[in-house]
Enzyme design. Structure first.
Site, PDB file in Angstrom:
ATOM      1  N   GLU A 264       0.881  -1.177   0.000  1.00  0.00           N
ATOM      2  CA  GLU A 264       0.000   0.000   0.000  1.00  0.00           C
ATOM      3  C   GLU A 264       0.912   1.218   0.000  1.00  0.00           C
ATOM      4  OE1 GLU A 264      -2.185   2.852   2.889  1.00  0.00           O
ATOM      5  OE2 GLU A 264      -2.480   0.774   3.487  1.00  0.00           O
ATOM      6  N   CYS A 301      -3.046   7.573   5.325  1.00  0.00           N
ATOM      7  CA  CYS A 301      -3.040   7.212   3.917  1.00  0.00           C
ATOM      8  C   CYS A 301      -4.341   7.570   3.221  1.00  0.00           C
ATOM      9  CB  CYS A 301      -2.740   5.726   3.764  1.00  0.00           C
ATOM     10  SG  CYS A 301      -3.667   4.677   4.888  1.00  0.00           S
TER      11      CYS A 301
END
Length: 527
Positions: A264, A301
């Site tokens: 990620e 994020c």
């Protein structure tokens, strides 16, 4: 529980390393004790070899035994909660209430994966019984189950020292799949990592499992590169920068046996403010936006890095309200000096861009590792002409794109790279226009939200925390939620094996009690 500064590798209590480092309190710049040993290549090799030796024993444990192991980890982490949180506050500068929420999530997701293991659904059992009289050819007995890939390398995340690190989601889902785990601990919070790692290690011992089921290696980038290249490692879980994730993917691809890297990496998480919603909830949307932008100093994020709205009086009112709120925000400490420096570089690039205007800036305290929140705006032509404007600035910075009409919503969405999330703020009058955007967003993101904010990720069965590149390296997966276990599994079929040789779950006397597909019909657990 004492922090020693040593790696956790089987029963060993010390490293052969001559290199040491210390954690730094980002709020004060103070170096913390003790000194930590950087894991060596020999440490990596020993941890990986032990993991390889442990794999067949660990994956053969019963579902109940594996689930109980995950629950022991949760219990052990919970037992050191105050101590763990104290150290995490010191090493990250994050407020205790924020870390308390992350702590709860860490414990809960371990117990969630224990439930997943016991359910047996992840095994994806399939049974096609023999049809010896079928014409023109008989059918053999064919049975399928999922098994773990093998030892998994997990990389601790800077911005989630608990939920995405040593005992976090990647570790929990890999252990649930039957895979031993070797964690490359993050240098920003090594004491927090060691405390969590010792909680996992204690659960390994108390469960009577092989010592190689878990290892923790505090290390720099070189350690991570050696770990991913080791032949015993069969998959990688990573949360971090795009550059870091791509580097690991390249190492994994160059191996004699290439392996999957579930990374990620990068996302700006566009938020689309539709006209009716913006008109009706101007101040509410401004408050929600600034709250989402600045939580945790913007170091999430799923931070809303881009806003998209149609130009006009309602948007002007939103911008004015948001600017007032941004101007009142206090600058919080960033996780590391490196992250702080990267944020400042990104903001300065926007300051110096001829097509970008600064809308607002937060309060600057002048303290170490702190930068104020920033809010910028630009036009669609400027944004489309410069791909750098679509790049993530990790921290509390967001760019508003003023559109001439709703057609430009679609044009802008088409121009974006893959993202973790996209958010629609809509009222009923906006539904028709929003429906035009949805097919584009389905191709671009992993999670589409309506009338909320992307920060905050629910750990559940239906959650997807992933998306097309560069949000992640594999858009078919998620790092949050129960589907995360699928990353570390592969299918194996057994044709005409005698019942005595079949795996426990597929044997005729036990398969009836587990969920399965039997001769094309889905059957729930029974017995």
């Amino acid at each position: 529980m004492q922090i020693t500064g040593d790696p956790i590798i089987g029963g060993d209590a010390a490293s052969s390393s001559e290199k040491e480092f210390r954690a730094t309190n980002p709020s004060t710049g103070e170096q913390l004790s003790p000194a930590f040993a950087l894991a060596t290549a020999a440490d990596v090799d020993r941890a990986c070899r032990l993991a390889d030796e442990a794999f067949d024993v660990y994956r053969s444990a019963s579902l109940d035994a594996r689930a109980a192991f995950l629950e022991r980890i949760a219990d052990n982490v919970e037992a050191i909660g105050p101590e763990l949180l104290d150290r995490a506050v010191e090493e990250t500068g994050l407020p205790r209430f924020r870390l308390q929420g992350e702590f709860t999530r860490t414990v809960n997701q371990l117990r969630l994966f224990a439930r997943v293991v016991r359910s047996g659904e992840w095994l994806d059992l399939r049974v096609d019984e023999a049809m010896p009289d079928r014409q023109p050819l008989p059918r053999p007995d064919i049975r399928l189950r999922q098994i773990g890939l093998g030892p998994v390398a997990v990389f601790g995340s800077s911005n989630f020292p608990l939920a995405f690190s040593v005992a976090g989601g990647d570790t929990a889902s890999a252990l649930a799949a039957g895979c031993p785990v070797v964690v490359k601990g993050h240098l920003a919070h090594p004491g927090t990592g060691e405390l969590a790692g010792r909680a996992v290690r204690k659960a390994v011992i108390d469960s009577g499992l092989p010592e190689g089921v878990f290892a923790l290696l505090p290390g720099a980038n070189e350690t991570g590169a050696v770990l991913v290249a080791h032949p015993a490692i069969k998959a990688v879980g990573f949360t971090g920068s795009r550059a870091g994730g791509i580097a690991l993917c390249e190492i994994a691809a160059r191996r004699r046996e290439p392996i999957p890297v579930y990374a990620e990496m990068s996302s700006v998480n566009p938020v689309f403010l539709f006209p009716a919603a913006l008109k009706k909830r101007t101040d509410e949307l401004a408050a929600g936006f600034v709250g989402s932008l600045t939580v945790g100093a913007g170091q999430l994020c799923t931070n809303p890095g881009i806003l998209v709205a149609v130009d006009g009086e309602d948007l002007n009112a939103f911008v004015e309200s948001s600017a007032q709120l941004v101007a009142k925000t206090e600058a919080g400490p960033m996780l590391t000096p490196g992250i702080h420096a990267a944020f400042d570089r990104g903001v300065q690039t926007l300051y110096g861009h001829s097509g970008v205007r600064r809308v607002a800036v937060g309060k600057s305290s002048g303290e170490v590792n702190r930068s104020p929140a920033t809010f910028f705006e630009t036009s669609v032509p400027e944004f489309l002409s410069d791909p750098h404007l679509a790049e993530e600035v990790f921290g509390a910075s967001s760019l508003l794109i003023r559109c001439a009409n709703l057609d430009e919503f679609v044009e802008l969405a088409e121009s974006l790279e893959g993202q973790l999330t996209a958010t629609l703020h809509i009222d009923e009058q906006d539904y028709s226009d929003a429906s035009r955007l949805l097919p584009v967003l389905e191709r671009k993101v992993g999670r589409i939200l309506a009338n909320g904010w992307p920060t905050g990720v629910e750990v559940s069965d239906a959650m997807v925390h992933g998306g097309p590149f560069p949000a992640t390296s594999d858009s078919r997966t998620t790092s949050v939620g129960t589907m995360a276990i699928r990353r570390f599994l592969r299918p194996v079929s057994y044709q005409n094996l005698p019942g005595q040789l079949l795996p426990r779950e597929l044997a005729p006397e036990s398969v009836e009690s587990l969920p399965r597909i039997a001769s094309g019909i889905r059957v729930s657990r029974s017995g």
